[in-house]
Design a protein around this motif. Structure first.
Motif, PDB file in Angstrom:
ATOM      1  N   GLU A   1     -26.047 -10.939 -11.233  1.00  0.00           N
ATOM      2  CA  GLU A   1     -26.859  -9.759 -10.939  1.00  0.00           C
ATOM      3  C   GLU A   1     -28.361 -10.106 -11.029  1.00  0.00           C
ATOM      4  O   GLU A   1     -29.151  -9.715 -10.178  1.00  0.00           O
ATOM      5  CB  GLU A   1     -26.520  -8.663 -11.966  1.00  0.00           C
ATOM      6  N   ALA A   2     -28.718 -10.853 -12.052  1.00  0.00           N
ATOM      7  CA  ALA A   2     -30.121 -11.253 -12.205  1.00  0.00           C
ATOM      8  C   ALA A   2     -30.555 -12.136 -11.044  1.00  0.00           C
ATOM      9  O   ALA A   2     -31.667 -12.006 -10.516  1.00  0.00           O
ATOM     10  CB  ALA A   2     -30.318 -11.980 -13.538  1.00  0.00           C
ATOM     11  N   VAL A   3     -29.658 -13.019 -10.624  1.00  0.00           N
ATOM     12  CA  VAL A   3     -29.972 -13.899  -9.495  1.00  0.00           C
ATOM     13  C   VAL A   3     -30.184 -13.080  -8.223  1.00  0.00           C
ATOM     14  O   VAL A   3     -31.073 -13.377  -7.411  1.00  0.00           O
ATOM     15  CB  VAL A   3     -28.862 -14.958  -9.332  1.00  0.00           C
ATOM     16  N   ALA A   4     -29.412 -12.015  -8.054  1.00  0.00           N
ATOM     17  CA  ALA A   4     -29.599 -11.138  -6.894  1.00  0.00           C
ATOM     18  C   ALA A   4     -30.981 -10.484  -6.935  1.00  0.00           C
ATOM     19  O   ALA A   4     -31.683 -10.397  -5.920  1.00  0.00           O
ATOM     20  CB  ALA A   4     -28.500 -10.079  -6.854  1.00  0.00           C
ATOM     21  N   TRP A   5     -31.392 -10.039  -8.117  1.00  0.00           N
ATOM     22  CA  TRP A   5     -32.704  -9.398  -8.264  1.00  0.00           C
ATOM     23  C   TRP A   5     -33.851 -10.347  -7.926  1.00  0.00           C
ATOM     24  O   TRP A   5     -34.894  -9.920  -7.425  1.00  0.00           O
ATOM     25  CB  TRP A   5     -32.893  -8.854  -9.684  1.00  0.00           C
ATOM     26  N   LEU A   6     -33.683 -11.639  -8.199  1.00  0.00           N
ATOM     27  CA  LEU A   6     -34.762 -12.596  -7.913  1.00  0.00           C
ATOM     28  C   LEU A   6     -35.059 -12.683  -6.417  1.00  0.00           C
ATOM     29  O   LEU A   6     -36.131 -13.134  -6.016  1.00  0.00           O
ATOM     30  CB  LEU A   6     -34.396 -13.989  -8.438  1.00  0.00           C
ATOM     31  N   GLN A   7     -34.108 -12.241  -5.599  1.00  0.00           N
ATOM     32  CA  GLN A   7     -34.280 -12.356  -4.151  1.00  0.00           C
ATOM     33  C   GLN A   7     -34.846 -11.086  -3.519  1.00  0.00           C
ATOM     34  O   GLN A   7     -35.055 -11.026  -2.307  1.00  0.00           O
ATOM     35  CB  GLN A   7     -32.924 -12.709  -3.520  1.00  0.00           C
ATOM     36  N   ILE A   8     -35.085 -10.101  -4.354  1.00  0.00           N
ATOM     37  CA  ILE A   8     -35.615  -8.808  -3.891  1.00  0.00           C
ATOM     38  C   ILE A   8     -37.134  -8.823  -4.038  1.00  0.00           C
ATOM     39  O   ILE A   8     -37.644  -9.273  -5.050  1.00  0.00           O
ATOM     40  CB  ILE A   8     -35.050  -7.681  -4.782  1.00  0.00           C
ATOM     41  N   ALA A   9     -37.846  -8.305  -3.045  1.00  0.00           N
ATOM     42  CA  ALA A   9     -39.304  -8.197  -3.174  1.00  0.00           C
ATOM     43  C   ALA A   9     -39.620  -7.283  -4.349  1.00  0.00           C
ATOM     44  O   ALA A   9     -39.216  -6.118  -4.352  1.00  0.00           O
ATOM     45  CB  ALA A   9     -39.905  -7.642  -1.884  1.00  0.00           C
ATOM     46  N   PRO A  10     -40.304  -7.783  -5.364  1.00  0.00           N
ATOM     47  CA  PRO A  10     -40.498  -6.990  -6.589  1.00  0.00           C
ATOM     48  C   PRO A  10     -41.675  -6.019  -6.511  1.00  0.00           C
ATOM     49  O   PRO A  10     -42.552  -6.179  -5.667  1.00  0.00           O
ATOM     50  CB  PRO A  10     -40.793  -8.062  -7.638  1.00  0.00           C
TER      51      PRO A  10
ATOM     52  N   GLU B   1     -39.718  -0.094   0.297  1.00  0.00           N
ATOM     53  CA  GLU B   1     -38.333  -0.498   0.539  1.00  0.00           C
ATOM     54  C   GLU B   1     -38.081  -0.752   2.021  1.00  0.00           C
ATOM     55  O   GLU B   1     -37.460  -1.743   2.414  1.00  0.00           O
ATOM     56  CB  GLU B   1     -37.376   0.594   0.039  1.00  0.00           C
ATOM     57  N   LEU B   2     -38.584   0.171   2.865  1.00  0.00           N
ATOM     58  CA  LEU B   2     -38.258   0.062   4.298  1.00  0.00           C
ATOM     59  C   LEU B   2     -38.998  -1.096   4.958  1.00  0.00           C
ATOM     60  O   LEU B   2     -38.453  -1.771   5.835  1.00  0.00           O
ATOM     61  CB  LEU B   2     -38.570   1.382   4.995  1.00  0.00           C
ATOM     62  N   ILE B   3     -40.232  -1.338   4.550  1.00  0.00           N
ATOM     63  CA  ILE B   3     -40.965  -2.480   5.128  1.00  0.00           C
ATOM     64  C   ILE B   3     -40.307  -3.775   4.669  1.00  0.00           C
ATOM     65  O   ILE B   3     -40.127  -4.700   5.460  1.00  0.00           O
ATOM     66  CB  ILE B   3     -42.462  -2.411   4.743  1.00  0.00           C
ATOM     67  N   HIS B   4     -39.916  -3.862   3.402  1.00  0.00           N
ATOM     68  CA  HIS B   4     -39.249  -5.083   2.937  1.00  0.00           C
ATOM     69  C   HIS B   4     -37.894  -5.252   3.637  1.00  0.00           C
ATOM     70  O   HIS B   4     -37.502  -6.369   3.956  1.00  0.00           O
ATOM     71  CB  HIS B   4     -39.058  -5.051   1.412  1.00  0.00           C
TER      72      HIS B   4
ATOM     73  N   GLU C   1     -37.087  -4.392   6.602  1.00  0.00           N
ATOM     74  CA  GLU C   1     -37.291  -4.791   7.997  1.00  0.00           C
ATOM     75  C   GLU C   1     -37.966  -6.155   8.113  1.00  0.00           C
ATOM     76  O   GLU C   1     -37.648  -6.946   8.996  1.00  0.00           O
ATOM     77  CB  GLU C   1     -38.149  -3.734   8.705  1.00  0.00           C
ATOM     78  N   PHE C   2     -38.907  -6.444   7.217  1.00  0.00           N
ATOM     79  CA  PHE C   2     -39.772  -7.617   7.407  1.00  0.00           C
ATOM     80  C   PHE C   2     -39.663  -8.666   6.295  1.00  0.00           C
ATOM     81  O   PHE C   2     -40.179  -9.765   6.439  1.00  0.00           O
ATOM     82  CB  PHE C   2     -41.245  -7.182   7.447  1.00  0.00           C
ATOM     83  N   GLY C   3     -39.078  -8.355   5.195  1.00  0.00           N
ATOM     84  CA  GLY C   3     -39.095  -9.266   4.055  1.00  0.00           C
ATOM     85  C   GLY C   3     -40.314  -9.008   3.189  1.00  0.00           C
ATOM     86  O   GLY C   3     -41.029  -8.021   3.384  1.00  0.00           O
ATOM     87  N   ASP C   4     -40.579  -9.887   2.201  1.00  0.00           N
ATOM     88  CA  ASP C   4     -41.686  -9.653   1.266  1.00  0.00           C
ATOM     89  C   ASP C   4     -43.020  -9.869   1.974  1.00  0.00           C
ATOM     90  O   ASP C   4     -43.204 -10.834   2.705  1.00  0.00           O
ATOM     91  CB  ASP C   4     -41.580 -10.599   0.052  1.00  0.00           C
TER      92      ASP C   4
END
Lengths: 149, 149, 149, 149, 149, 149, 149, 149, 149, 149
Positions: free
Chosen positions: J64-73, H104-107, H109-112
């Motif tokens: 909400e789903a669209v927000a999740w797509l932008q999170i590093a999975p 979580e913290l690396i993402h 700060e830096f993104g994926d």
């Protein structure tokens, strides 16, 4: 000192490569199918005294090794639960993909029970095919029904 | 919302028990062998549109489920690497006991390569036997040689 | 919608606790041993139509559940390969500690082959003992010899 | 230098094959059941000095090996958690299929607790049967109740 | 519909957090040690009718849940064979590091056999220490010798 | 050439059996508890130079082996994640059955943290009991709280 | 009904994505480091009442969820023993590649013992670098020596 | 005949104990950090010809062994996926407990992307502390972003 | 006595390090690609008599070893199911991260079936790049469709 | 409430089947390769806001789903360590059979280091072939050298 059957299997495999023997020849020698004969040499079946001695002569095994061939072995020929060798894996894959199919069809035809892997025989043949020859394997096992009691 | 093929398999299994349908009937309906038809219903093969619609009618599936039947599924029908069901385990045992035998005999006959589990067909029959009927399964797969390059 | 037998097992277990039924009573009801009857209710055996209906009445199961009781189930009653429950683990331990002993003694008496787990029956009794009562279990399975072919 | 009991087991197995000794003979020699005697020779039980010496004479073991026979061994006779040998697997399958049944019936009869695998004995007999002889095994273990405290 | 004991454990854990109950209070209520009482609430022991009813009142459980508390549960409280929780892992580590030590010392004192995990009690106390208080656990289990037969 | 501590453990175990030494004697010799002394000989603890030399004299170890006894070893004394030996398994079972209980009670008494398995001592005693002597083990470990930062 | 902490973690993760909250903001809110705060929100640490209430307000959690945040959780944040996520796997790989190195160097500097994972803190920073910024993590844990007793 | 790098690692470990060499000394000798030098000697890094020869002289290795030190080794220093050694396990536990936190913290700060375990360095120091000295480890790895393409 | 192909692989690896041979040289010698030649030397492919003899001369192998090179080997080059070596793990990770992507895209383009790993070739090249050279690997496998039957 | 990315992947897969969308179309829509686009939809990559919104429109996803797509999975697309699906297994097999070959050839060309699976791209094409079309995949990853420090 031989302490388990896998040592005898290793001796046979080593001698077989060195001498260039074919499994078909072993089968002729002991008068059994090539399938059973190979399985027996690879440590999966117990031989009679006569079979063991013929195999011992062919592969130049010690008397001790010949004695081990007549003992019911600890069976199972694969080093891992999921085999890594591509040829053997394809068979594991068949069980994985078609396992529930086999179960459904056997139950539909016979009711609850199993196909025996003990009262069992197998015959492997080359099936010529213009698009590329095929491996054809016939497996035959006795149906054993679950009984109520 | 259907999110994977196993849900459709569950719907078919549920409907099959409720209606008392036989796999042989499904095979007739879609004009394929009972082996392929069962595997397809159990989520291991992709159906054509026509096959999927016939199966959908038979089991009263939704349009969405019928669409899923036409998609190449994530295959593998067993819940564990070593199957716990006795009938399916016997097949796993055959691979374990006879795996190296199959490998040796196919290599002796064909050289290095594998028997295809894709270009493959299977035929399961009851073999009458006075000592107890037998399950007879013929498996046929194209031999694919490893190539040098 | 019932999609597999474990759901019916759960229904039976839930009803059994709620109603305080005993397995011995189920056995009487369907006229089989308590061992087979319990295994059947726990999803390991297929019942006849008559047995399933009696069990269905007792546990107030739906028609759909009663239909599932007559289907050969995907067997195996343990959630992990090595069981965590102390009572069941003791049986696993017996196989682990005495497994090679059973193998040696059966081979010494019968030759190469197995004791069937299908053509099999089991009888569990309390054995009174002044030092503390004992559990006595008789297991009886047909010997199946490996055949040469 | 012997560093663990499995080495002594290997020596005994090797000598047994070479000399053609039967387990029943070992049992007579040390005055115990064939079940216990086999388990002890296979590294699962500790022998008394007298038993160890008789076994040592029979199999021509060194004094060091005889000393190891009197030590409580690290038990467990199987090379994998799920046994690959068909004979032993059938016993594992019985635990898997009937495990919850054994649990239910023992609890129904005795309450919460276990059947001991330590205060335990086993007797294996051939049961003649016109349809094929059977293996009959009687297992007897003390019931141990869980206590509140 | 409650279909297994883990559902009751979840109900108790949820109610305990919501109400802020302490395990010591549960122990007082049912007149057993805090160790046994906690294990029983966490699904590892069977309660008597009276204990179950008191626990049911405290945590506002349904009659069905109270019935399940009196059934011998499928035991084992950890989600993985090697626990990931640091507190519980330390206990696993003690078994891993000291396992052979415990085995040697028990055998040296008592001969071949085991320490019972059934005829067993446990007492956990805070041990004040100027360098930091300590957790002190006394475990007491009956020695059970292996018998010859 | 000694390349890891397990080789030294094997030498000690071999010499111990040959000479009939007791662990209690080793403990006296090096002036530590029998628990620590056994663990150290079994490859779980590092000895001082003086301790190692005394142990080396007792078991007639080479200088190289004595040097290894003073090195912090790669710890863990069990060959499998779930131990197969019945005595050691009982301890694993205690962790499995009582693991969440220990967690709850330590947290209730001390808050979030662990019981140290490093700042730890253990004392094993025979507890005479008319119904059969008991094994009593006191385990004491420092409580280590998680800190916020 | 909340029955375990992972449900609260899921609620927080869901709310965090919906609201676009940053972990740094959570850390400010509760006055702890971003490392500890994130671990606590992800179900690895127990919060004080005050911390839990602030986090509850931020993520709009129910009172029941807030109560769970104050309970010492069952720790371990990874779904498999070997993590599949590439970022987390790199850390597992570091332990695998450098594990014996860490062991040797800590023992060389401190003697036998461990670095505590409980009395531990961690600080993660961006380290600007013209060749590409770096992740810099400082880990600090108390050394705990094994003691003789 | 040396057939893999682990044999060379064993030779170095054996010589190091016999001669009482310190890793810090090896580091000085080859002019690298003690962290890299130790990892290289333990079979995780490839040395230059000059480094390998100096290490070979120090530990009296054969020319063949010195040649192996210059080959990129099959890496991974742990015998099991989850390490049993308490010191190394604490690092595995940190990955397990803090793995999702690091992610979580690396993402944040830096993104994926990931922190490289290849373009990586590590520095381990003793951190004096009145409450007990601490182990402080600084890990620095280049951030590598996932790219779209 | 050579009993399996891994022994020949070890001989080749040992000779290769001692003599400083390059795989590119082996490829030239036997007139195949460096990819196939390396795989063959590492025990994954069967050689012709002529290839085996040339490889035997180069690495000074015995006649027995040369015979083994011509036998279809038990394939699989990795010691664990999930590889620990960072370079090889990256490839495993690609299968893990992109596995479902490969599946979707191949099915979208070709329908249900697989890419052959037998009728397969691979070409690995250095791809110069100002930001750091790249490894470029082209993999080409025949598409094999599932057939209905 | 969406609590993890796999739920979004399931929504996309469900919508894709219902609407009959092709991955090539998704790739066009967001202006990336079909390989990256598919991986991103299957939960392996993080999308930009713009990409996520386009994908959300196409598959009718909630905000909400669209927000999740932008999170590093949390990455890793396979349900088991060894994949059961035949198409994906073939890729695993390639890593198993050719893993050491890839390692040797990359080290021979570049020295010690890895091919990045992060700074990586992939291109899958149909390669027409009279003997049956082929799947051709080009993989390109930056070489990352291990550094000394």
């Amino acid at each position: 000192m031989i302490t388990d059957r896998t040592q005898v299997t290793a001796m046979i495999q080593s001698a077989k490569v060195k001498k260039g023997v074919k499994w078909a020849h072993v089968a002729d020698l002991i008068g059994q199918s090539k399938e059973w004969s190979t399985a027996a040499c690879l440590g999966q079946m117990a031989m009679t005294k006569e079979q063991a001695e013929k195999v011992g002569d062919l592969f130049e095994l010690s008397d001790e090794a010949v004695a081990w061939l007549q003992i019911a072995p600890y069976k199972g020929s694969l080093p891992t639960a999921v085999p890594t060798d591509p040829l053997i894996y394809r068979w594991y894959e068949l069980v994985n993909v078609y396992g529930t199919t086999l179960k459904e069809l056997i139950h539909e035809e016979f009711g609850d029970g199993i196909m025996s892997a003990i009262d069992f025989s197998m015959d492997l043949q080359r099936e010529p095919d213009p698009k590329g020859d095929r491996v054809s394997v016939v497996m035959s096992g006795k149906f054993l029904p679950y009984k109520t009691y």
